[in-house]
Design a protein around this motif. Structure first.
Motif, PDB file in Angstrom:
ATOM      1  N   GLY A   1       0.908  -0.931  -0.271  1.00  0.00           N
ATOM      2  CA  GLY A   1      -0.161  -0.205  -0.333  1.00  0.00           C
ATOM      3  C   GLY A   1       0.970   1.082  -0.233  1.00  0.00           C
ATOM      4  O   GLY A   1       2.314   1.569   0.247  1.00  0.00           O
ATOM      5  N   PHE A   2       0.251   1.925  -0.109  1.00  0.00           N
ATOM      6  CA  PHE A   2       0.754   3.981  -0.183  1.00  0.00           C
ATOM      7  C   PHE A   2       0.222   4.489   0.565  1.00  0.00           C
ATOM      8  O   PHE A   2      -0.879   5.113  -0.338  1.00  0.00           O
ATOM      9  CB  PHE A   2       1.850   3.700  -1.501  1.00  0.00           C
ATOM     10  N   ALA A   3       0.289   6.041   0.786  1.00  0.00           N
ATOM     11  CA  ALA A   3       0.024   7.021   1.448  1.00  0.00           C
ATOM     12  C   ALA A   3       1.059   8.098   0.793  1.00  0.00           C
ATOM     13  O   ALA A   3       2.476   8.003   1.194  1.00  0.00           O
ATOM     14  CB  ALA A   3      -0.015   7.195   2.022  1.00  0.00           C
ATOM     15  N   THR A   4       0.523   9.340   0.092  1.00  0.00           N
ATOM     16  CA  THR A   4       1.518  10.051  -0.783  1.00  0.00           C
ATOM     17  C   THR A   4       0.431  11.490  -0.428  1.00  0.00           C
ATOM     18  O   THR A   4      -0.531  11.895   0.121  1.00  0.00           O
ATOM     19  CB  THR A   4       1.346  10.310  -1.759  1.00  0.00           C
ATOM     20  N   ASP A   5       1.437  12.273  -0.196  1.00  0.00           N
ATOM     21  CA  ASP A   5       1.192  13.938   0.384  1.00  0.00           C
ATOM     22  C   ASP A   5      -0.101  14.790  -0.901  1.00  0.00           C
ATOM     23  O   ASP A   5      -1.068  15.477  -1.280  1.00  0.00           O
ATOM     24  CB  ASP A   5       1.885  15.453   0.000  1.00  0.00           C
ATOM     25  N   ILE A   6       0.526  14.165  -2.447  1.00  0.00           N
ATOM     26  CA  ILE A   6      -0.988  14.902  -2.748  1.00  0.00           C
ATOM     27  C   ILE A   6      -0.943  13.843  -4.380  1.00  0.00           C
ATOM     28  O   ILE A   6      -0.466  12.473  -4.493  1.00  0.00           O
ATOM     29  CB  ILE A   6       0.558  15.873  -4.443  1.00  0.00           C
ATOM     30  N   GLY A   7      -1.412  14.037  -5.278  1.00  0.00           N
ATOM     31  CA  GLY A   7      -2.240  13.273  -6.126  1.00  0.00           C
ATOM     32  C   GLY A   7      -4.307  13.255  -6.431  1.00  0.00           C
ATOM     33  O   GLY A   7      -5.084  14.519  -5.565  1.00  0.00           O
ATOM     34  N   SER A   8      -4.730  12.547  -7.018  1.00  0.00           N
ATOM     35  CA  SER A   8      -5.944  12.316  -7.233  1.00  0.00           C
ATOM     36  C   SER A   8      -6.511  11.463  -7.762  1.00  0.00           C
ATOM     37  O   SER A   8      -5.550   9.910  -8.189  1.00  0.00           O
ATOM     38  CB  SER A   8      -6.657  13.999  -8.453  1.00  0.00           C
ATOM     39  N   ARG A   9      -8.014  11.243  -7.358  1.00  0.00           N
ATOM     40  CA  ARG A   9      -8.326   9.484  -8.436  1.00  0.00           C
ATOM     41  C   ARG A   9      -8.190   9.308  -9.163  1.00  0.00           C
ATOM     42  O   ARG A   9      -8.396   8.264  -9.551  1.00  0.00           O
ATOM     43  CB  ARG A   9      -9.633   9.918  -7.697  1.00  0.00           C
ATOM     44  N   THR A  10      -8.277  10.194 -10.478  1.00  0.00           N
ATOM     45  CA  THR A  10      -7.844  10.158 -12.045  1.00  0.00           C
ATOM     46  C   THR A  10      -6.293  10.477 -12.354  1.00  0.00           C
ATOM     47  O   THR A  10      -6.450  10.445 -13.541  1.00  0.00           O
ATOM     48  CB  THR A  10      -8.474  11.359 -12.081  1.00  0.00           C
ATOM     49  N   SER A  11      -5.499  10.436 -11.164  1.00  0.00           N
ATOM     50  CA  SER A  11      -4.102  10.382 -11.730  1.00  0.00           C
ATOM     51  C   SER A  11      -3.220   8.946 -12.237  1.00  0.00           C
ATOM     52  O   SER A  11      -4.329   8.116 -11.808  1.00  0.00           O
ATOM     53  CB  SER A  11      -3.572  10.680 -10.017  1.00  0.00           C
ATOM     54  N   HIS A  12      -2.958   8.795 -13.372  1.00  0.00           N
ATOM     55  CA  HIS A  12      -2.061   7.620 -13.870  1.00  0.00           C
ATOM     56  C   HIS A  12      -1.760   6.842 -12.590  1.00  0.00           C
ATOM     57  O   HIS A  12      -1.261   5.530 -12.543  1.00  0.00           O
ATOM     58  CB  HIS A  12      -1.249   7.797 -14.797  1.00  0.00           C
ATOM     59  N   THR A  13      -1.396   7.198 -11.534  1.00  0.00           N
ATOM     60  CA  THR A  13      -0.793   6.376 -10.715  1.00  0.00           C
ATOM     61  C   THR A  13      -2.002   6.426  -9.744  1.00  0.00           C
ATOM     62  O   THR A  13      -1.658   4.774  -9.469  1.00  0.00           O
ATOM     63  CB  THR A  13      -0.330   7.407  -9.265  1.00  0.00           C
ATOM     64  N   ALA A  14      -3.017   6.425 -10.024  1.00  0.00           N
ATOM     65  CA  ALA A  14      -4.004   6.544  -9.269  1.00  0.00           C
ATOM     66  C   ALA A  14      -4.846   4.412  -9.572  1.00  0.00           C
ATOM     67  O   ALA A  14      -5.402   3.694  -9.441  1.00  0.00           O
ATOM     68  CB  ALA A  14      -4.759   7.463  -8.838  1.00  0.00           C
ATOM     69  N   ILE A  15      -5.237   5.311 -10.816  1.00  0.00           N
ATOM     70  CA  ILE A  15      -5.228   4.126 -12.090  1.00  0.00           C
ATOM     71  C   ILE A  15      -4.685   2.442 -11.770  1.00  0.00           C
ATOM     72  O   ILE A  15      -5.156   2.002 -12.136  1.00  0.00           O
ATOM     73  CB  ILE A  15      -5.244   4.947 -13.201  1.00  0.00           C
ATOM     74  N   MET A  16      -3.200   3.375 -11.993  1.00  0.00           N
ATOM     75  CA  MET A  16      -1.766   1.888 -11.690  1.00  0.00           C
ATOM     76  C   MET A  16      -2.817   1.038 -10.435  1.00  0.00           C
ATOM     77  O   MET A  16      -2.372   0.220 -10.893  1.00  0.00           O
ATOM     78  CB  MET A  16      -1.481   2.476 -11.825  1.00  0.00           C
ATOM     79  N   ALA A  17      -2.773   1.859 -10.070  1.00  0.00           N
ATOM     80  CA  ALA A  17      -2.569   1.213  -8.032  1.00  0.00           C
ATOM     81  C   ALA A  17      -4.088   0.517  -7.887  1.00  0.00           C
ATOM     82  O   ALA A  17      -3.922  -0.772  -7.933  1.00  0.00           O
ATOM     83  CB  ALA A  17      -2.698   2.264  -6.709  1.00  0.00           C
ATOM     84  N   LYS A  18      -5.189   1.092  -8.836  1.00  0.00           N
ATOM     85  CA  LYS A  18      -6.504   0.135  -9.186  1.00  0.00           C
ATOM     86  C   LYS A  18      -6.270  -1.325  -9.060  1.00  0.00           C
ATOM     87  O   LYS A  18      -6.775  -2.352  -8.996  1.00  0.00           O
ATOM     88  CB  LYS A  18      -7.352   1.280  -9.131  1.00  0.00           C
ATOM     89  N   SER A  19      -5.509  -1.338 -10.280  1.00  0.00           N
ATOM     90  CA  SER A  19      -5.590  -2.319 -11.189  1.00  0.00           C
ATOM     91  C   SER A  19      -4.268  -3.434 -10.690  1.00  0.00           C
ATOM     92  O   SER A  19      -4.876  -4.278 -10.902  1.00  0.00           O
ATOM     93  CB  SER A  19      -4.511  -1.786 -12.232  1.00  0.00           C
ATOM     94  N   LEU A  20      -3.358  -2.813 -10.077  1.00  0.00           N
ATOM     95  CA  LEU A  20      -2.719  -3.614  -9.308  1.00  0.00           C
ATOM     96  C   LEU A  20      -3.523  -3.829  -7.483  1.00  0.00           C
ATOM     97  O   LEU A  20      -2.567  -5.016  -6.920  1.00  0.00           O
ATOM     98  CB  LEU A  20      -1.426  -3.169  -9.037  1.00  0.00           C
ATOM     99  N   GLU A  21      -4.426  -3.835  -7.786  1.00  0.00           N
ATOM    100  CA  GLU A  21      -5.405  -3.389  -6.665  1.00  0.00           C
ATOM    101  C   GLU A  21      -4.197  -3.299  -5.531  1.00  0.00           C
ATOM    102  O   GLU A  21      -4.457  -3.886  -3.724  1.00  0.00           O
ATOM    103  CB  GLU A  21      -5.311  -5.201  -6.401  1.00  0.00           C
ATOM    104  N   ILE A  22      -3.445  -2.504  -5.352  1.00  0.00           N
ATOM    105  CA  ILE A  22      -2.842  -2.132  -3.971  1.00  0.00           C
ATOM    106  C   ILE A  22      -3.923  -0.632  -3.723  1.00  0.00           C
ATOM    107  O   ILE A  22      -3.666   0.487  -4.342  1.00  0.00           O
ATOM    108  CB  ILE A  22      -1.443  -1.204  -4.885  1.00  0.00           C
ATOM    109  N   PRO A  23      -4.241  -0.931  -2.466  1.00  0.00           N
ATOM    110  CA  PRO A  23      -4.856   0.399  -1.535  1.00  0.00           C
ATOM    111  C   PRO A  23      -3.763   1.576  -1.788  1.00  0.00           C
ATOM    112  O   PRO A  23      -1.903   1.181  -1.090  1.00  0.00           O
ATOM    113  CB  PRO A  23      -5.166  -0.252  -0.485  1.00  0.00           C
ATOM    114  N   ALA A  24      -4.271   2.931  -1.672  1.00  0.00           N
ATOM    115  CA  ALA A  24      -3.424   3.868  -1.495  1.00  0.00           C
ATOM    116  C   ALA A  24      -4.359   5.449  -0.962  1.00  0.00           C
ATOM    117  O   ALA A  24      -5.777   4.985  -1.576  1.00  0.00           O
ATOM    118  CB  ALA A  24      -2.890   4.011  -3.238  1.00  0.00           C
ATOM    119  N   VAL A  25      -3.909   5.883  -0.360  1.00  0.00           N
ATOM    120  CA  VAL A  25      -4.475   7.639   0.120  1.00  0.00           C
ATOM    121  C   VAL A  25      -3.714   7.999  -0.088  1.00  0.00           C
ATOM    122  O   VAL A  25      -2.585   8.403  -0.272  1.00  0.00           O
ATOM    123  CB  VAL A  25      -5.085   7.246   1.423  1.00  0.00           C
TER     124      VAL A  25
END
Length: 211
Positions: free
Chosen positions: A187-211
């Protein structure tokens, strides 16, 4: 005598990828390269241009390899995320600005490139368009790769993990997230980002919990 109780801290954020992860936290303090200001002579300009072109080719090969691996392991649609990264490498305005500044200022190519990259990131960060603003992560990711290849630095932050961890960082790029695939990152947590960022899309595909 009573033992000191550990204080529980609850942090709230935007859910980028669903799920729950419990584990040790690993603070990822991403390197900020310190590039010294170095003057060059007229006869060194062509060599600096060659170094820049070589770094672009090396970066392109790295991104193509990531895109190929992700396409094979996760599907072509996910590999296409890195097409946006490849487009940054082909941005003629960016390349021409770097070349012009190199010839005008007569400074090392890594110093010139870092300066131009910072300006690009600032411009995109201040845009009103949310989609373009979110591309800052892509530009920064590609820029750091080019810079790393220019100075010959190595990055291997995820290969030596011996236990499962949750990464805590200011930001993670899509390629950072892709590198987590089949590693000990849960899993990971970051200071910045959004639900529609490429990083978030990749995390969902990998099924990695992310905030």
């Amino acid at each position: 005598m009573t033992k000191d109780k550990k204080k529980e801290i609850i942090l709230k954020g935007i859910q980028a990828s669903p799920g729950i992860a419990i584990g040790k936290a690993m603070l990822l303090d991403r390197e900020q390269y310190v590039i010294p200001r170095r003057n060059i002579k007229d006869e060194q300009i062509q060599n600096e241009i060659k170094r820049f072109k070589d770094a672009l080719i090396q970066t392109k090969n790295e991104l193509l390899e990531i895109k190929k691996r992700i396409s094979e392991e996760m599907g072509v649609e996910h590999g296409q995320i890195f097409s946006a990264h490849l487009l940054v490498l082909e941005d003629s305005m960016l390349i021409e600005e770097v070349m012009a500044k190199l010839k005008k200022d007569k400074l090392s190519i890594e110093y010139v490139f870092q300066d131009v990259l910072k300006r690009y990131i600032k411009v995109f960060s201040e845009m009103d368009d949310e989609y373009l603003k979110e591309r800052v992560s892509d530009i920064n990711d590609v820029g750091k790769r080019i810079l790393r290849n220019l100075i010959g630095a190595k990055e291997d932050i995820f290969s030596n993990l011996k236990e499962k961890v949750i990464v805590v960082a200011y930001d993670l790029s899509p390629s950072d997230t892709a590198m987590m695939h089949k590693k000990n990152l849960i899993g990971f947590a970051t200071d910045i980002g959004s639900r529609t960022s490429h990083t978030a899309i990749m995390a969902k595909s990998l099924e990695i919990p992310a905030v």
